[in-house]
Design a protein around this motif. Structure first.
Motif, PDB file in Angstrom:
ATOM      1  N   GLU A 346       0.824  -1.206   0.000  1.00  0.00           N
ATOM      2  CA  GLU A 346       0.000   0.000   0.000  1.00  0.00           C
ATOM      3  C   GLU A 346       0.862   1.261   0.000  1.00  0.00           C
ATOM      4  O   GLU A 346       0.399   2.344  -0.328  1.00  0.00           O
ATOM      5  N   THR A 347       2.134   1.134   0.375  1.00  0.00           N
ATOM      6  CA  THR A 347       3.018   2.297   0.429  1.00  0.00           C
ATOM      7  C   THR A 347       3.893   2.404  -0.824  1.00  0.00           C
ATOM      8  O   THR A 347       4.064   3.466  -1.390  1.00  0.00           O
ATOM      9  N   LYS A 348       4.515   1.255  -1.231  1.00  0.00           N
ATOM     10  CA  LYS A 348       5.421   1.294  -2.390  1.00  0.00           C
ATOM     11  C   LYS A 348       5.306  -0.027  -3.133  1.00  0.00           C
ATOM     12  O   LYS A 348       5.441  -1.094  -2.535  1.00  0.00           O
ATOM     13  N   LYS A 349       5.053   0.099  -4.420  1.00  0.00           N
ATOM     14  CA  LYS A 349       4.703  -1.099  -5.181  1.00  0.00           C
ATOM     15  C   LYS A 349       5.831  -1.642  -6.042  1.00  0.00           C
ATOM     16  O   LYS A 349       5.724  -2.737  -6.591  1.00  0.00           O
ATOM     17  N   SER A 350       6.940  -0.909  -6.178  1.00  0.00           N
ATOM     18  CA  SER A 350       8.052  -1.461  -6.972  1.00  0.00           C
ATOM     19  C   SER A 350       9.373  -0.805  -6.579  1.00  0.00           C
ATOM     20  O   SER A 350       9.393   0.303  -6.022  1.00  0.00           O
ATOM     21  N   TYR A 351      10.437  -1.550  -6.845  1.00  0.00           N
ATOM     22  CA  TYR A 351      11.787  -1.077  -6.534  1.00  0.00           C
ATOM     23  C   TYR A 351      12.699  -1.395  -7.713  1.00  0.00           C
ATOM     24  O   TYR A 351      12.474  -2.364  -8.447  1.00  0.00           O
ATOM     25  N   LYS A 379      14.554  -5.449 -11.106  1.00  0.00           N
ATOM     26  CA  LYS A 379      13.280  -4.756 -10.861  1.00  0.00           C
ATOM     27  C   LYS A 379      12.397  -5.670 -10.005  1.00  0.00           C
ATOM     28  O   LYS A 379      12.217  -6.843 -10.328  1.00  0.00           O
ATOM     29  N   ILE A 380      11.913  -5.095  -8.907  1.00  0.00           N
ATOM     30  CA  ILE A 380      11.109  -5.875  -7.968  1.00  0.00           C
ATOM     31  C   ILE A 380       9.703  -5.287  -7.925  1.00  0.00           C
ATOM     32  O   ILE A 380       9.547  -4.084  -7.692  1.00  0.00           O
ATOM     33  N   VAL A 381       8.729  -6.132  -8.179  1.00  0.00           N
ATOM     34  CA  VAL A 381       7.336  -5.705  -8.098  1.00  0.00           C
ATOM     35  C   VAL A 381       6.746  -6.287  -6.820  1.00  0.00           C
ATOM     36  O   VAL A 381       6.838  -7.487  -6.577  1.00  0.00           O
ATOM     37  N   VAL A 382       6.185  -5.403  -5.984  1.00  0.00           N
ATOM     38  CA  VAL A 382       5.572  -5.850  -4.734  1.00  0.00           C
ATOM     39  C   VAL A 382       4.113  -6.182  -5.012  1.00  0.00           C
ATOM     40  O   VAL A 382       3.407  -5.401  -5.647  1.00  0.00           O
ATOM     41  N   GLU A 383       3.702  -7.342  -4.571  1.00  0.00           N
ATOM     42  CA  GLU A 383       2.314  -7.748  -4.797  1.00  0.00           C
ATOM     43  C   GLU A 383       1.533  -7.663  -3.497  1.00  0.00           C
ATOM     44  O   GLU A 383       2.065  -7.917  -2.422  1.00  0.00           O
ATOM     45  N   ASP A 384       0.236  -7.312  -3.674  1.00  0.00           N
ATOM     46  CA  ASP A 384      -0.632  -7.174  -2.504  1.00  0.00           C
ATOM     47  C   ASP A 384      -0.870  -8.550  -1.886  1.00  0.00           C
ATOM     48  O   ASP A 384      -1.152  -9.510  -2.587  1.00  0.00           O
ATOM     49  N   ALA A 385      -0.757  -8.600  -0.587  1.00  0.00           N
ATOM     50  CA  ALA A 385      -1.063  -9.840   0.116  1.00  0.00           C
ATOM     51  C   ALA A 385      -2.264  -9.584   1.015  1.00  0.00           C
ATOM     52  O   ALA A 385      -2.475  -8.463   1.477  1.00  0.00           O
ATOM     53  N   PRO A 418      -5.769  -3.642   6.226  1.00  0.00           N
ATOM     54  CA  PRO A 418      -4.808  -2.808   5.490  1.00  0.00           C
ATOM     55  C   PRO A 418      -4.877  -3.009   3.983  1.00  0.00           C
ATOM     56  O   PRO A 418      -4.287  -2.244   3.234  1.00  0.00           O
ATOM     57  N   ASP A 419      -5.532  -4.093   3.549  1.00  0.00           N
ATOM     58  CA  ASP A 419      -5.547  -4.371   2.116  1.00  0.00           C
ATOM     59  C   ASP A 419      -6.326  -3.316   1.350  1.00  0.00           C
ATOM     60  O   ASP A 419      -7.198  -2.644   1.883  1.00  0.00           O
TER      61      ASP A 419
END
Ligand SMILES: *[C@@H]1O[C@H](CO)[C@@H](O)[C@H](O)[C@H]1NC(C)=O
Ligand SMILES: *[C@@H]1O[C@H](CO)[C@@H](O)[C@H](O)[C@H]1NC(C)=O
Length: 603
Positions: A346-351, A379-385, A418-419
């Motif tokens: 929810e704060t940052k979705k990729s690095y 490249k890192i994609v953060v996925e919602d859990a 939090p989702d």
């Protein structure tokens, strides 16, 4: 005595002469006073005695009188004549008999007892036995009496080149670092030759390389193998097969030869930098992955092996340098990307990270080849859990007065999902923490209400656990501790602490303190207890007793007269009203029993 013996021998050796015959010209010579010796062998050249004499005259030093020579490996149709014994005492009348004894006498070497001719009866091998020591004797044929003292001599077996060089230690294995300069020592081989090393060239070896050029060379005399080509690259070809020949007769035509193989392996040097298999890596990761868990692996390939192929990995740039780390897998040489700090979709979705692989051991000699490192991008994609609800506080402290009414609200807990697809939340009380079911909770809004009356004096704390469950996914559960403190209200009246009896002697005077009493109260007012003591109105002016309150909250019972008599009245009951300072105050009446005691006569 030894001197005399020597003299005798010197005097007497002269008459017995050994003749020497050979098939080859030789530097060795033998004394000959006869003109000619006829060999019995057919294909052999008769020694030119006169020539020998000339040589003898030139150099007397090389002359050894008591040696004969016989060529090894000779096998003619007839026994070979080795030499002849002769004594001047021989009048030629066949009265002399020559006798031979010692090594091989009678078997290998046979003497003609009339002529003194010695023949070798067998084929001889110098490498088996190089010389034979024999004793010659001349005796009178009739009397068997020695005509002169026995004479010892040696038959030497003369070498021919009948042994080929041999590499007894072969086949060889050797290593040399790749990229070595020309002429770098690799190894040394050794061949042996059984032939006579001091006579002729039969054991004089020269080495040459038959296979393995142009990569390697061998030094002809030392048999040292060296590199012959520069910059041989292990990564291109690792193993070489080299054949070395040793040839005797100084390497000349007709010499015998032997070969050996040398397997030469190039050892690794760090001449190759690491190189990432991909310049860009994509990883996706669930936001709820645990700290330290691997996210993905990268690999910087290195053509070198062992220590030279090892690299360490680093994150050198990017927007998640403190969130991720990269470590090396010592088994696979891979870099493992791991999480250092929690992710939040929810704060940052990729690095995006820039990583670097650097060789662990760098060889300064090859530093000019280029940097022994490589970089790549991740490249890192953060996925919602689906994450469980989060309470607004990690714990709650609620307070309630003990006389609070049933169903009154004690407090409220709140939680959120939090989702992104936020779910509604239901609250409940973990009944294991509220066995008496003293509380209720509103499943929707989290308000906690009272279900049964509370008594602070029974239980000050009710520590319960509230559970929040997501409506959409009931497996997403969070729990929070709620401590409920029961606050005091003045619901207890003070009373006498201990003992409700006092004693007074008959002769007690006016103003005697006959008892000090203390009140207690189960309540727990913030500023402590302040008791008020009173006698009931109708007794407030009685003539027997009075009360005096003291600063420490205690009360003295004091006589108001003397002359109490047991006979008149044995027991007095004094009711006392005790009040606390609560609002409203609570009070109770306790009755003190005062007993009159008899005074003894002598007082
Ligand atoms: C309840 O919680 C409070 C506050 O954390 C603590 O002081 C108290 O000792 C607890 N009481 C019991 C019985 O666990
Ligand atoms: C005080 O003492 C007298 C004499 O014993 C008795 O008659 C009287 O009742 C007493 N008063 C009270 C209030 O006890």
């Amino acid at each position: 005595m030894p001197e005399r013996l020597t003299e005798t021998l010197m005097d007497t050796w002269a008459p017995l002469v050994i003749l020497w015959i050979t098939v080859l010209p030789s530097m060795y010579m033998a004394p000959v006073n006869d003109s000619q010796v006829v060999p019995s062998g057919s294909n052999r050249r008769l020694l030119d005695i006169s020539e020998e004499q000339k040589v003898l005259n030139r150099s007397k030093r090389g002359w050894v009188w008591n040696q004969m020579f016989v060529l090894e490996e000779f096998s003619g149709p007839e026994p070979i004549l080795v030499g002849r014994l002769h004594t001047d005492l021989d009048p030629g009348s066949s009265k002399i008999k020559y006798i031979l004894s010692g090594d091989g006498a009678g078997t290998i070497f046979v003497i003609n007892d009339k002529t003194g001719d010695i023949h070798a009866m067998k084929r001889l091998d110098r490498e088996e036995k190089a010389e034979y020591t024999l004793t010659a004797q001349a005796v009178d044929r009739d009397t068997n009496k020695p005509l002169e003292p026995p004479s010892e001599f040696i038959i030497k077996v003369q070498d021919i080149n009948d042994n080929a060089p041999e590499f007894v230690e072969g086949p060889y294995h050797a290593t040399v670092p790749e990229m070595s300069v020309v002429g770098t020592y690799v190894t040394k081989v050794t061949a042996t030759d059984a032939d006579d090393p001091v006579y002729g060239n039969s054991a004089k070896l020269v080495y040459s390389i038959l296979e393995g050029q142009p990569y390697f060379s061998v030094e002809p005399h030392t048999a040292i193998i060296k590199t012959a080509l520069s910059n041989m690259d292990r990564e291109a070809k690792e193993e070489y097969f080299v054949v070395i020949q040793a040839k005797d007769m100084g390497g000349h035509m007709g010499g015998l030869s032997g070969t050996t193989t040398v397997t030469i392996t190039l050892t690794d040097v760090n001449d190759n930098p690491p190189k990432f298999a991909q310049s860009l890596y994509h990883f996706s990761v669930l936001e709820d992955i645990a700290i330290g868990d691997p996210i993905g692996r990268v690999k910087a390939n290195d053509l070198d092996i062992g220590e030279n192929g090892k690299s360490f990995y680093d994150i050198i740039e990017g927007d998640g340098m403190d969130i991720f780390e990269i470590t090396s897998d010592s088994q696979t040489q891979e870099g493992i990307l791991r999480l250092r700090k929690p992710l939040d979709y929810e704060t940052k979705k990729s690095y995006t990270l820039k990583i670097e692989a650097t060789n662990v051991h760098i060889d300064q000699r090859f530093i000019s080849v280029g940097p022994f490192k490589d970089t790549a991008t991740i490249k890192i994609v953060v996925e919602d859990a689906d994450e469980p609800p989060i309470f607004s506080s990690p714990d709650y402290l609620l307070e309630v007065h003990e006389n609070a009414a049933i169903d009154s609200v004690i407090g409220q807990v709140t939680a959120r999902d939090p989702d992104v697809t936020s779910s509604a939340i239901r609250f409940s009380i973990d009944r294991n923490t509220d066995l008496e079911r003293q509380f209720n909770i509103n499943t929707q809004d989290g308000r906690i209400t009272l279900a049964t009356p509370l008594d602070r004096e029974t239980s000050t704390w009710h520590n319960i656990t509230i559970v929040a469950t997501e409506d959409r996914n009931p497996s997403q559960i969070s729990r929070v501790p709620v401590a409920i403190k029961v606050l005091d209200v003045n619901d207890n009246a003070p009373e006498l602490a201990s003992g409700d009896q006092a004693y007074l002697c008959e002769n007690g005077k006016l103003g005697t303190v006959i008892h000090t009493m203390r009140a207690i109260d189960k309540d727990d007012p913030k500023n402590g207890h302040h008791f008020v003591y009173n006698l009931p109105l109708e007794l407030s002016n009685n003539s027997n007793f009075t009360i005096q309150k003291k600063k420490d909250n205690t009360l003295d019972i004091v006589t108001k007269r003397g002359g109490f008599s047991r006979q008149k009245q044995e027991v007095y009951l004094l009711p006392i009203i005790i009040s606390d300072s609560g609002n409203p105050p609570m009070s109770s009446t306790s009755t003190l029993t005062i007993k009159i005691l008899r005074t003894l006569a002598w007082e």
